[in-house]
Design a protein around this motif. Sequence first.
Motif, PDB file in Angstrom:
ATOM      1  N   MET A  69       0.831  -1.206   0.000  1.00  0.00           N
ATOM      2  CA  MET A  69       0.000   0.000   0.000  1.00  0.00           C
ATOM      3  C   MET A  69       0.866   1.258   0.000  1.00  0.00           C
ATOM      4  O   MET A  69       0.571   2.218  -0.703  1.00  0.00           O
ATOM      5  CB  MET A  69      -0.937   0.007   1.216  1.00  0.00           C
ATOM      6  CG  MET A  69      -2.036  -1.031   1.146  1.00  0.00           C
ATOM      7  SD  MET A  69      -3.203  -0.721  -0.171  1.00  0.00           S
ATOM      8  CE  MET A  69      -4.087   0.669   0.503  1.00  0.00           C
ATOM      9  N   GLN A  70       1.948   1.252   0.762  1.00  0.00           N
ATOM     10  CA  GLN A  70       2.830   2.408   0.802  1.00  0.00           C
ATOM     11  C   GLN A  70       3.509   2.591  -0.555  1.00  0.00           C
ATOM     12  O   GLN A  70       3.618   3.711  -1.054  1.00  0.00           O
ATOM     13  CB  GLN A  70       3.870   2.242   1.899  1.00  0.00           C
ATOM     14  CG  GLN A  70       4.749   3.473   2.058  1.00  0.00           C
ATOM     15  CD  GLN A  70       5.715   3.339   3.229  1.00  0.00           C
ATOM     16  OE1 GLN A  70       5.771   2.322   3.888  1.00  0.00           O
ATOM     17  NE2 GLN A  70       6.470   4.378   3.475  1.00  0.00           N
ATOM     18  N   GLY A  71       3.955   1.499  -1.170  1.00  0.00           N
ATOM     19  CA  GLY A  71       4.585   1.588  -2.482  1.00  0.00           C
ATOM     20  C   GLY A  71       3.636   2.106  -3.542  1.00  0.00           C
ATOM     21  O   GLY A  71       4.007   2.950  -4.365  1.00  0.00           O
ATOM     22  N   LEU A  72       2.399   1.607  -3.520  1.00  0.00           N
ATOM     23  CA  LEU A  72       1.407   2.090  -4.478  1.00  0.00           C
ATOM     24  C   LEU A  72       1.094   3.562  -4.249  1.00  0.00           C
ATOM     25  O   LEU A  72       0.865   4.313  -5.195  1.00  0.00           O
ATOM     26  CB  LEU A  72       0.124   1.263  -4.384  1.00  0.00           C
ATOM     27  CG  LEU A  72       0.189  -0.169  -4.934  1.00  0.00           C
ATOM     28  CD1 LEU A  72      -1.089  -0.919  -4.599  1.00  0.00           C
ATOM     29  CD2 LEU A  72       0.446  -0.169  -6.428  1.00  0.00           C
ATOM     30  N   GLY A  73       1.104   3.979  -3.004  1.00  0.00           N
ATOM     31  CA  GLY A  73       0.827   5.373  -2.684  1.00  0.00           C
ATOM     32  C   GLY A  73       1.901   6.314  -3.194  1.00  0.00           C
ATOM     33  O   GLY A  73       1.620   7.448  -3.577  1.00  0.00           O
ATOM     34  N   GLN A  74       3.135   5.841  -3.252  1.00  0.00           N
ATOM     35  CA  GLN A  74       4.247   6.680  -3.698  1.00  0.00           C
ATOM     36  C   GLN A  74       4.434   6.649  -5.216  1.00  0.00           C
ATOM     37  O   GLN A  74       5.224   7.414  -5.760  1.00  0.00           O
ATOM     38  CB  GLN A  74       5.548   6.244  -3.010  1.00  0.00           C
ATOM     39  CG  GLN A  74       5.519   6.406  -1.503  1.00  0.00           C
ATOM     40  CD  GLN A  74       5.137   7.817  -1.053  1.00  0.00           C
ATOM     41  OE1 GLN A  74       5.619   8.800  -1.577  1.00  0.00           O
ATOM     42  NE2 GLN A  74       4.228   7.894  -0.092  1.00  0.00           N
ATOM     43  N   ALA A  75       3.705   5.775  -5.889  1.00  0.00           N
ATOM     44  CA  ALA A  75       3.829   5.650  -7.344  1.00  0.00           C
ATOM     45  C   ALA A  75       2.919   6.655  -8.048  1.00  0.00           C
ATOM     46  O   ALA A  75       1.843   6.983  -7.547  1.00  0.00           O
ATOM     47  CB  ALA A  75       3.459   4.233  -7.774  1.00  0.00           C
ATOM     48  N   PRO A  76       3.338   7.130  -9.222  1.00  0.00           N
ATOM     49  CA  PRO A  76       2.468   8.001 -10.010  1.00  0.00           C
ATOM     50  C   PRO A  76       1.189   7.261 -10.414  1.00  0.00           C
ATOM     51  O   PRO A  76       1.206   6.046 -10.637  1.00  0.00           O
ATOM     52  CB  PRO A  76       3.309   8.346 -11.238  1.00  0.00           C
ATOM     53  CG  PRO A  76       4.720   8.109 -10.818  1.00  0.00           C
ATOM     54  CD  PRO A  76       4.656   6.990  -9.820  1.00  0.00           C
ATOM     55  N   VAL A  77       0.106   7.998 -10.513  1.00  0.00           N
ATOM     56  CA  VAL A  77      -1.190   7.416 -10.861  1.00  0.00           C
ATOM     57  C   VAL A  77      -1.089   6.607 -12.152  1.00  0.00           C
ATOM     58  O   VAL A  77      -1.631   5.502 -12.248  1.00  0.00           O
ATOM     59  CB  VAL A  77      -2.275   8.522 -10.974  1.00  0.00           C
ATOM     60  CG1 VAL A  77      -3.571   7.965 -11.528  1.00  0.00           C
ATOM     61  CG2 VAL A  77      -2.493   9.187  -9.624  1.00  0.00           C
ATOM     62  N   ALA A  78      -0.374   7.122 -13.160  1.00  0.00           N
ATOM     63  CA  ALA A  78      -0.256   6.426 -14.445  1.00  0.00           C
ATOM     64  C   ALA A  78       0.374   5.046 -14.275  1.00  0.00           C
ATOM     65  O   ALA A  78      -0.061   4.078 -14.915  1.00  0.00           O
ATOM     66  CB  ALA A  78       0.557   7.261 -15.432  1.00  0.00           C
ATOM     67  N   GLN A  79       1.369   4.922 -13.397  1.00  0.00           N
ATOM     68  CA  GLN A  79       2.009   3.622 -13.171  1.00  0.00           C
ATOM     69  C   GLN A  79       1.063   2.658 -12.465  1.00  0.00           C
ATOM     70  O   GLN A  79       1.036   1.467 -12.776  1.00  0.00           O
ATOM     71  CB  GLN A  79       3.282   3.786 -12.347  1.00  0.00           C
ATOM     72  CG  GLN A  79       4.428   4.377 -13.116  1.00  0.00           C
ATOM     73  CD  GLN A  79       5.693   4.468 -12.266  1.00  0.00           C
ATOM     74  OE1 GLN A  79       5.662   4.214 -11.057  1.00  0.00           O
ATOM     75  NE2 GLN A  79       6.795   4.851 -12.899  1.00  0.00           N
ATOM     76  N   VAL A  80       0.289   3.163 -11.529  1.00  0.00           N
ATOM     77  CA  VAL A  80      -0.656   2.307 -10.811  1.00  0.00           C
ATOM     78  C   VAL A  80      -1.750   1.831 -11.761  1.00  0.00           C
ATOM     79  O   VAL A  80      -2.156   0.670 -11.728  1.00  0.00           O
ATOM     80  CB  VAL A  80      -1.249   3.024  -9.578  1.00  0.00           C
ATOM     81  CG1 VAL A  80      -2.257   2.144  -8.864  1.00  0.00           C
ATOM     82  CG2 VAL A  80      -0.142   3.448  -8.622  1.00  0.00           C
ATOM     83  N   VAL A  81      -2.206   2.708 -12.642  1.00  0.00           N
ATOM     84  CA  VAL A  81      -3.219   2.345 -13.644  1.00  0.00           C
ATOM     85  C   VAL A  81      -2.663   1.246 -14.545  1.00  0.00           C
ATOM     86  O   VAL A  81      -3.343   0.249 -14.829  1.00  0.00           O
ATOM     87  CB  VAL A  81      -3.667   3.580 -14.465  1.00  0.00           C
ATOM     88  CG1 VAL A  81      -4.516   3.163 -15.655  1.00  0.00           C
ATOM     89  CG2 VAL A  81      -4.429   4.554 -13.578  1.00  0.00           C
ATOM     90  N   ALA A  82      -1.402   1.393 -14.983  1.00  0.00           N
ATOM     91  CA  ALA A  82      -0.774   0.373 -15.825  1.00  0.00           C
ATOM     92  C   ALA A  82      -0.643  -0.944 -15.069  1.00  0.00           C
ATOM     93  O   ALA A  82      -0.896  -2.019 -15.627  1.00  0.00           O
ATOM     94  CB  ALA A  82       0.591   0.856 -16.301  1.00  0.00           C
ATOM     95  N   LEU A  83      -0.285  -0.870 -13.798  1.00  0.00           N
ATOM     96  CA  LEU A  83      -0.161  -2.068 -12.963  1.00  0.00           C
ATOM     97  C   LEU A  83      -1.506  -2.773 -12.822  1.00  0.00           C
ATOM     98  O   LEU A  83      -1.580  -4.000 -12.784  1.00  0.00           O
ATOM     99  CB  LEU A  83       0.387  -1.686 -11.595  1.00  0.00           C
ATOM    100  CG  LEU A  83       0.679  -2.812 -10.620  1.00  0.00           C
ATOM    101  CD1 LEU A  83       1.774  -3.709 -11.165  1.00  0.00           C
ATOM    102  CD2 LEU A  83       1.085  -2.254  -9.277  1.00  0.00           C
ATOM    103  N   ALA A  84      -2.571  -1.990 -12.762  1.00  0.00           N
ATOM    104  CA  ALA A  84      -3.920  -2.556 -12.625  1.00  0.00           C
ATOM    105  C   ALA A  84      -4.410  -3.169 -13.929  1.00  0.00           C
ATOM    106  O   ALA A  84      -5.402  -3.882 -13.942  1.00  0.00           O
ATOM    107  CB  ALA A  84      -4.893  -1.475 -12.164  1.00  0.00           C
ATOM    108  N   GLY A  85      -3.708  -2.885 -15.026  1.00  0.00           N
ATOM    109  CA  GLY A  85      -4.144  -3.396 -16.327  1.00  0.00           C
ATOM    110  C   GLY A  85      -5.423  -2.731 -16.781  1.00  0.00           C
ATOM    111  O   GLY A  85      -6.240  -3.344 -17.474  1.00  0.00           O
ATOM    112  N   ALA A  86      -5.614  -1.499 -16.395  1.00  0.00           N
ATOM    113  CA  ALA A  86      -6.848  -0.776 -16.701  1.00  0.00           C
ATOM    114  C   ALA A  86      -6.598   0.248 -17.798  1.00  0.00           C
ATOM    115  O   ALA A  86      -5.459   0.599 -18.102  1.00  0.00           O
ATOM    116  CB  ALA A  86      -7.353  -0.077 -15.442  1.00  0.00           C
TER     117      ALA A  86
END
Length: 159
Positions: free
Chosen positions: A99-116
Amino acid sequence: MPSLRQIATPLTIGAFILSTVTGVLMFFHLDMGLNKAAHEWLSWALVIGVVLHLSVNFRAFRGYLKRPVARGLIAGFVILLAASFLPLGGGGSPVAAVMQGLGQAPVAQVVALAGAESEQVTERLQAAGYMAEAEQTVADLAGGDRKVQAEILGLIFQK
Protein backbone atom coordinates in the motif's frame (compact mmCIF):
# COMPACT_ATOMS: atom_id res chain seq x y z
CA MET A 1 -29.90 7.00 41.62
CA PRO A 2 -28.06 3.67 41.43
CA SER A 3 -24.83 3.34 43.36
CA LEU A 4 -21.43 2.92 41.72
CA ARG A 5 -21.41 -0.71 42.87
CA GLN A 6 -24.73 -1.34 41.05
CA ILE A 7 -23.33 0.13 37.81
CA ALA A 8 -19.71 -1.08 37.72
CA THR A 9 -20.22 -4.83 37.34
CA PRO A 10 -23.09 -4.77 34.80
CA LEU A 11 -21.20 -2.16 32.74
CA THR A 12 -18.08 -4.33 32.78
CA ILE A 13 -20.05 -7.47 31.83
CA GLY A 14 -21.98 -5.78 29.02
CA ALA A 15 -18.90 -4.10 27.57
CA PHE A 16 -16.94 -7.35 27.85
CA ILE A 17 -19.64 -9.18 25.86
CA LEU A 18 -19.59 -6.48 23.16
CA SER A 19 -15.80 -6.37 22.97
CA THR A 20 -15.43 -10.15 22.98
CA VAL A 21 -18.03 -10.88 20.30
CA THR A 22 -16.84 -8.11 17.96
CA GLY A 23 -13.20 -9.09 18.56
CA VAL A 24 -13.85 -12.75 17.74
CA LEU A 25 -15.79 -11.75 14.62
CA MET A 26 -12.91 -9.53 13.51
CA PHE A 27 -10.36 -12.27 14.22
CA PHE A 28 -12.19 -14.68 11.92
CA HIS A 29 -12.91 -11.92 9.34
CA LEU A 30 -16.65 -12.32 9.90
CA ASP A 31 -17.27 -8.75 11.04
CA MET A 32 -19.83 -6.69 9.20
CA GLY A 33 -21.62 -3.42 9.47
CA LEU A 34 -20.41 -1.45 12.46
CA ASN A 35 -18.66 -4.35 14.24
CA LYS A 36 -15.15 -2.89 13.86
CA ALA A 37 -16.23 0.63 14.85
CA ALA A 38 -18.18 -0.73 17.82
CA HIS A 39 -15.17 -2.79 18.90
CA GLU A 40 -12.76 0.14 18.64
CA TRP A 41 -14.96 2.83 20.16
CA LEU A 42 -17.30 1.04 22.54
CA SER A 43 -14.44 -0.88 24.10
CA TRP A 44 -13.84 2.34 26.02
CA ALA A 45 -16.93 1.31 27.99
CA LEU A 46 -14.98 -1.80 29.03
CA VAL A 47 -12.07 0.37 30.19
CA ILE A 48 -14.44 2.58 32.18
CA GLY A 49 -16.29 -0.44 33.59
CA VAL A 50 -13.06 -2.10 34.70
CA VAL A 51 -11.79 1.10 36.33
CA LEU A 52 -15.11 1.52 38.17
CA HIS A 53 -15.19 -2.18 39.11
CA LEU A 54 -11.62 -1.96 40.45
CA SER A 55 -12.38 1.19 42.41
CA VAL A 56 -15.40 -0.44 44.08
CA ASN A 57 -13.57 -3.74 44.69
CA PHE A 58 -10.05 -2.44 45.30
CA ARG A 59 -9.64 -4.27 48.59
CA ALA A 60 -10.43 -7.63 46.98
CA PHE A 61 -8.13 -6.76 44.05
CA ARG A 62 -5.25 -6.10 46.44
CA GLY A 63 -5.93 -9.53 47.93
CA TYR A 64 -5.45 -11.10 44.49
CA LEU A 65 -2.06 -9.42 44.18
CA LYS A 66 -0.91 -11.34 47.26
CA ARG A 67 -1.52 -14.69 45.53
CA PRO A 68 1.43 -16.06 43.51
CA VAL A 69 -0.73 -17.54 40.74
CA ALA A 70 -2.64 -14.28 40.25
CA ARG A 71 0.58 -12.25 40.26
CA GLY A 72 2.13 -14.66 37.75
CA LEU A 73 -0.85 -14.44 35.39
CA ILE A 74 -0.98 -10.66 35.59
CA ALA A 75 2.79 -10.41 35.08
CA GLY A 76 2.56 -12.80 32.12
CA PHE A 77 0.03 -10.57 30.39
CA VAL A 78 2.07 -7.45 31.13
CA ILE A 79 5.07 -9.17 29.50
CA LEU A 80 2.93 -10.15 26.48
CA LEU A 81 1.75 -6.56 26.20
CA ALA A 82 5.34 -5.30 26.25
CA ALA A 83 6.35 -7.89 23.64
CA SER A 84 3.51 -6.79 21.36
CA PHE A 85 5.35 -3.48 20.85
CA LEU A 86 8.50 -5.15 19.52
CA PRO A 87 9.02 -4.90 15.75
CA LEU A 88 8.65 -8.11 13.78
CA GLY A 89 11.76 -9.48 12.09
CA GLY A 90 10.15 -9.27 8.65
CA GLY A 91 9.66 -5.51 8.86
CA GLY A 92 5.89 -5.58 9.29
CA SER A 93 2.96 -6.42 7.11
CA PRO A 94 3.66 -6.96 3.40
CA VAL A 95 0.22 -5.49 2.68
CA ALA A 96 1.24 -2.24 4.38
CA ALA A 97 4.45 -2.18 2.33
CA VAL A 98 2.51 -2.72 -0.91
CA MET A 99 0.00 0.00 0.00
CA GLN A 100 2.83 2.41 0.80
CA GLY A 101 4.58 1.59 -2.48
CA LEU A 102 1.41 2.09 -4.48
CA GLY A 103 0.83 5.37 -2.68
CA GLN A 104 4.25 6.68 -3.70
CA ALA A 105 3.83 5.65 -7.34
CA PRO A 106 2.47 8.00 -10.01
CA VAL A 107 -1.19 7.42 -10.86
CA ALA A 108 -0.26 6.43 -14.44
CA GLN A 109 2.01 3.62 -13.17
CA VAL A 110 -0.66 2.31 -10.81
CA VAL A 111 -3.22 2.34 -13.64
CA ALA A 112 -0.77 0.37 -15.82
CA LEU A 113 -0.16 -2.07 -12.96
CA ALA A 114 -3.92 -2.56 -12.63
CA GLY A 115 -4.14 -3.40 -16.33
CA ALA A 116 -6.85 -0.78 -16.70
CA GLU A 117 -7.62 1.76 -19.40
CA SER A 118 -6.34 5.20 -18.46
CA GLU A 119 -9.47 7.00 -19.70
CA GLN A 120 -11.85 4.74 -17.77
CA VAL A 121 -9.89 5.17 -14.55
CA THR A 122 -9.74 8.95 -15.04
CA GLU A 123 -13.53 9.03 -15.49
CA ARG A 124 -14.07 6.90 -12.35
CA LEU A 125 -11.76 9.11 -10.32
CA GLN A 126 -13.40 12.30 -11.59
CA ALA A 127 -16.87 10.90 -10.85
CA ALA A 128 -15.70 10.32 -7.26
CA GLY A 129 -14.35 13.87 -7.04
CA TYR A 130 -10.63 13.21 -7.62
CA MET A 131 -8.89 15.26 -10.31
CA ALA A 132 -5.85 13.09 -10.95
CA GLU A 133 -2.91 13.91 -13.16
CA ALA A 134 -0.81 11.08 -14.62
CA GLU A 135 2.44 12.02 -12.84
CA GLN A 136 0.77 12.85 -9.51
CA THR A 137 1.28 10.19 -6.82
CA VAL A 138 -1.67 8.45 -5.28
CA ALA A 139 -0.59 9.70 -1.83
CA ASP A 140 -0.54 13.31 -3.09
CA LEU A 141 -3.96 12.84 -4.67
CA ALA A 142 -5.25 11.51 -1.34
CA GLY A 143 -3.75 14.43 0.54
CA GLY A 144 -1.86 12.04 2.82
CA ASP A 145 -5.09 10.41 4.10
CA ARG A 146 -4.62 6.61 4.06
CA LYS A 147 -8.34 5.93 4.02
CA VAL A 148 -8.76 8.16 0.96
CA GLN A 149 -5.69 6.52 -0.58
CA ALA A 150 -7.30 3.09 -0.17
CA GLU A 151 -10.49 4.44 -1.78
CA ILE A 152 -8.53 5.81 -4.75
CA LEU A 153 -6.65 2.53 -5.18
CA GLY A 154 -9.99 0.71 -5.06
CA LEU A 155 -11.26 2.92 -7.87
CA ILE A 156 -8.12 2.32 -9.93
CA PHE A 157 -8.22 -1.47 -9.49
CA GLN A 158 -12.01 -1.69 -9.93
CA LYS A 159 -12.97 -4.10 -12.70
